[in-house]
Design a protein around this motif. Structure first.
Motif, mmCIF file in Angstrom:
data_model
loop_
_atom_site.group_PDB
_atom_site.id
_atom_site.type_symbol
_atom_site.label_atom_id
_atom_site.label_comp_id
_atom_site.label_asym_id
_atom_site.label_seq_id
_atom_site.Cartn_x
_atom_site.Cartn_y
_atom_site.Cartn_z
ATOM 1 N N GLY A 36 3.691 -0.524 -3.810
ATOM 2 C CA GLY A 36 2.777 0.541 -3.398
ATOM 3 C C GLY A 36 1.336 0.095 -3.550
ATOM 4 N N ARG A 37 0.545 0.354 -2.544
ATOM 5 C CA ARG A 37 -0.881 0.015 -2.635
ATOM 6 C C ARG A 37 -1.529 0.787 -3.769
ATOM 7 N N GLY A 38 -2.333 0.083 -4.553
ATOM 8 C CA GLY A 38 -2.985 0.708 -5.691
ATOM 9 C C GLY A 38 -2.122 0.766 -6.925
ATOM 10 N N GLN A 39 -0.849 0.380 -6.815
ATOM 11 C CA GLN A 39 0.062 0.418 -7.952
ATOM 12 C C GLN A 39 0.549 -0.976 -8.341
ATOM 13 N N PRO A 55 10.072 -1.336 9.453
ATOM 14 C CA PRO A 55 9.199 -2.042 8.511
ATOM 15 C C PRO A 55 9.322 -1.457 7.106
ATOM 16 N N THR A 56 9.154 -2.297 6.110
ATOM 17 C CA THR A 56 9.177 -1.819 4.726
ATOM 18 C C THR A 56 8.160 -0.699 4.551
ATOM 19 N N PRO A 57 8.571 0.449 4.012
ATOM 20 C CA PRO A 57 7.627 1.565 3.839
ATOM 21 C C PRO A 57 6.468 1.182 2.916
ATOM 22 N N VAL A 58 5.329 1.846 3.121
ATOM 23 C CA VAL A 58 4.163 1.559 2.289
ATOM 24 C C VAL A 58 4.337 2.117 0.885
ATOM 25 N N ASP A 59 5.233 3.079 0.714
ATOM 26 C CA ASP A 59 5.595 3.602 -0.607
ATOM 27 C C ASP A 59 6.827 4.479 -0.437
ATOM 28 N N TRP A 60 7.344 4.995 -1.539
ATOM 29 C CA TRP A 60 8.574 5.774 -1.461
ATOM 30 C C TRP A 60 8.377 7.085 -0.698
ATOM 31 N N ARG A 61 7.161 7.639 -0.727
ATOM 32 C CA ARG A 61 6.909 8.894 -0.007
ATOM 33 C C ARG A 61 7.070 8.697 1.492
ATOM 34 N N ALA A 62 6.581 7.557 1.984
ATOM 35 C CA ALA A 62 6.733 7.263 3.413
ATOM 36 C C ALA A 62 8.207 7.104 3.767
ATOM 37 N N SER A 86 -0.367 -3.066 -10.442
ATOM 38 C CA SER A 86 -0.323 -3.379 -11.877
ATOM 39 C C SER A 86 0.207 -2.212 -12.700
ATOM 40 N N SER A 87 0.947 -1.308 -12.055
ATOM 41 C CA SER A 87 1.471 -0.148 -12.772
ATOM 42 C C SER A 87 2.712 -0.527 -13.566
ATOM 43 N N PHE A 88 3.165 0.422 -14.397
ATOM 44 C CA PHE A 88 4.395 0.230 -15.171
ATOM 45 C C PHE A 88 5.571 0.915 -14.477
ATOM 46 N N THR A 89 5.617 0.849 -13.163
ATOM 47 C CA THR A 89 6.695 1.458 -12.391
ATOM 48 C C THR A 89 7.265 0.429 -11.425
ATOM 49 N N SER A 90 8.337 0.820 -10.732
ATOM 50 C CA SER A 90 8.963 -0.110 -9.783
ATOM 51 C C SER A 90 8.101 -0.338 -8.550
ATOM 52 N N ALA A 91 7.014 0.422 -8.384
ATOM 53 C CA ALA A 91 6.087 0.201 -7.276
ATOM 54 C C ALA A 91 5.112 -0.934 -7.569
ATOM 55 N N SER A 92 5.182 -1.486 -8.764
ATOM 56 C CA SER A 92 4.286 -2.587 -9.126
ATOM 57 C C SER A 92 4.717 -3.855 -8.405
ATOM 58 N N SER A 93 3.856 -4.861 -8.480
ATOM 59 C CA SER A 93 4.185 -6.120 -7.808
ATOM 60 C C SER A 93 3.525 -7.307 -8.492
ATOM 61 N N ARG A 94 2.226 -7.259 -8.676
ATOM 62 C CA ARG A 94 1.502 -8.430 -9.167
ATOM 63 C C ARG A 94 1.714 -8.697 -10.655
ATOM 64 N N LEU A 95 2.171 -7.679 -11.386
ATOM 65 C CA LEU A 95 2.555 -7.876 -12.779
ATOM 66 C C LEU A 95 4.075 -7.830 -12.888
ATOM 67 N N PRO A 122 2.516 -8.822 -2.574
ATOM 68 C CA PRO A 122 2.838 -8.152 -1.310
ATOM 69 C C PRO A 122 1.941 -8.657 -0.181
ATOM 70 N N ARG A 123 2.539 -8.710 1.011
ATOM 71 C CA ARG A 123 1.766 -9.133 2.179
ATOM 72 C C ARG A 123 1.365 -7.945 3.049
ATOM 73 N N TRP A 124 1.988 -6.797 2.812
ATOM 74 C CA TRP A 124 1.681 -5.570 3.543
ATOM 75 C C TRP A 124 1.831 -5.772 5.055
ATOM 76 N N ASP A 125 2.845 -6.533 5.433
ATOM 77 C CA ASP A 125 3.062 -6.822 6.849
ATOM 78 C C ASP A 125 4.347 -6.192 7.379
#
Length: 324
Positions: free
Chosen positions: A124-127, A75-82, A129-138, A291-294
């Motif tokens: 990444g959850r919580g990110q 499954p797609t990791p929840v973030d890069w740390r995972a 709207s961040s200015f990083t590649s972990a963003s999604s909705r922006l 993200p669907r987080w699935d």
């Protein structure tokens, strides 16, 4: 845009090489594999090596290789740390390393993803709207990768493992013929300041207002430079500004941003697509997605490449591929 579609036999040839490399050790040393990447890349299919040699020689802006194997994916990791903790997508990492090493030298950053040389790009959850590649909705705005640094990569390589919503990567280049001469003249002078993006500055430092890293790597330079007929480009609206009090430079940034957005093209990567982006000729970004987080969200592997690895060694003062 240049594109190479691999044959099934070429795909199998690359896969066999990757499996040989992975079979050496149950926990492969990815950085060590990068060290021998140039030698291993000599065993890639001739047509692929010829294609990438032409990309380098011609300074082609965008190149896509289709038909690569990404292996059996978890499954797609929840973030890069995972991803880092579990080695998720290791097969795809080695595919990326070997193919990219036929173009230029891989390197990483001590300040990004704990110094990993291959990065995971996933929401990444919580990110969101961040200015990083972990963003999604922006949308991730058009930018030069690591715009602040003199050793920024010559290329950014992105290998798609999943993209279920067909989220587009956005790309734009500078055509000197299409930019008003007065603005191009301003853009070609040392009137702009560049800063590290948020991926280089830990969240706790940003929250505490600690700008030491930003101050250390604050640089002043040009937006447009190099050959006048095919100028190189250095731009990131979110992490640059005009030298203080320079209103003409501030206006030039705005005009340049509007031009790049208006001229941008979209590339939708499918699993097994590898795009090589010339980081001196092209700025890149990403459209927003939800993200669907699935376990099936968009997931890319990313690698920075430099044509002359000695630039990294000289900056570090040591023979290390991880920029300190």
């Amino acid at each position: 845009m240049d594109r190479l579609v691999l044959t099934p036999d070429e795909r199998d040839e690359i896969t066999a090489l990757v499996e040989e490399v992975l079979g050496r050790d149950s926990t492969p040393d990815v950085l060590g594999i990068a060290e021998e990447g140039t030698v291993l890349a000599e065993r890639l299919p001739h047509r692929l090596r010829d294609f990438l040699a032409g990309i380098r020689a011609d300074e082609s802006e965008i190149a896509v290789i289709s038909g690569l194997s990404v292996g059996d994916l978890p499954p797609t990791p929840v973030d890069w740390r995972a991803a880092a903790a579990t080695g998720a997508g290791r097969h795809a990492e080695i595919v990326l390393l070997l193919c990219a090493s036929a173009l230029a030298e891989p390197f990483g950053w001590a300040s990004q993803q704990d110094g990993r040389i291959v990065h995971d790009v996933c929401p990444g959850r919580g990110q969101e709207s961040s200015f990083t590649s972990a963003s999604s909705r922006l949308a991730l705005s058009l930018h030069t990768e690591d715009v602040f640094h003199p050793c920024r990569g010559d290329y950014v390589a992105l290998l798609c493992t999943r993209n279920p919503e067909q989220t587009a990567t956005t790309l734009a280049r500078l055509d000197a013929r299409e930019v008003p001469e007065d603005f191009l003249a301003v853009l070609s002078e040392d009137r702009f300041r560049f800063y590290p993006d948020d991926s280089h500055v830990p969240a706790e430092r940003r929250q505490a207002g600690d700008d030491r890293l930003t101050s250390r790597y604050h640089t002043v330079g040009k937006v447009a430079f190099g050959p006048p007929d095919r100028p190189y480009l250095r731009f990131d609206l979110d992490f640059m500004d005009a030298v203080e009090g320079d209103e003409d430079a501030a206006k030039a940034i705005s005009v340049m941003h509007d031009y790049l957005v208006a001229s941008a093209q979209e590339v939708v990567l499918a699993p097994g697509d590898l795009v090589m982006i010339d980081n001196y000729r092209v700025v890149h970004g990403r459209n927003p997605f939800a993200p669907r987080w699935d376990g099936n969200d968009r997931w890319l592997k990313r690698l920075n490449l430099i044509r002359d690895i000695r630039r990294i060694y000289l900056h570090n003062g040591s023979r290390s591929r991880i920029l300190g």
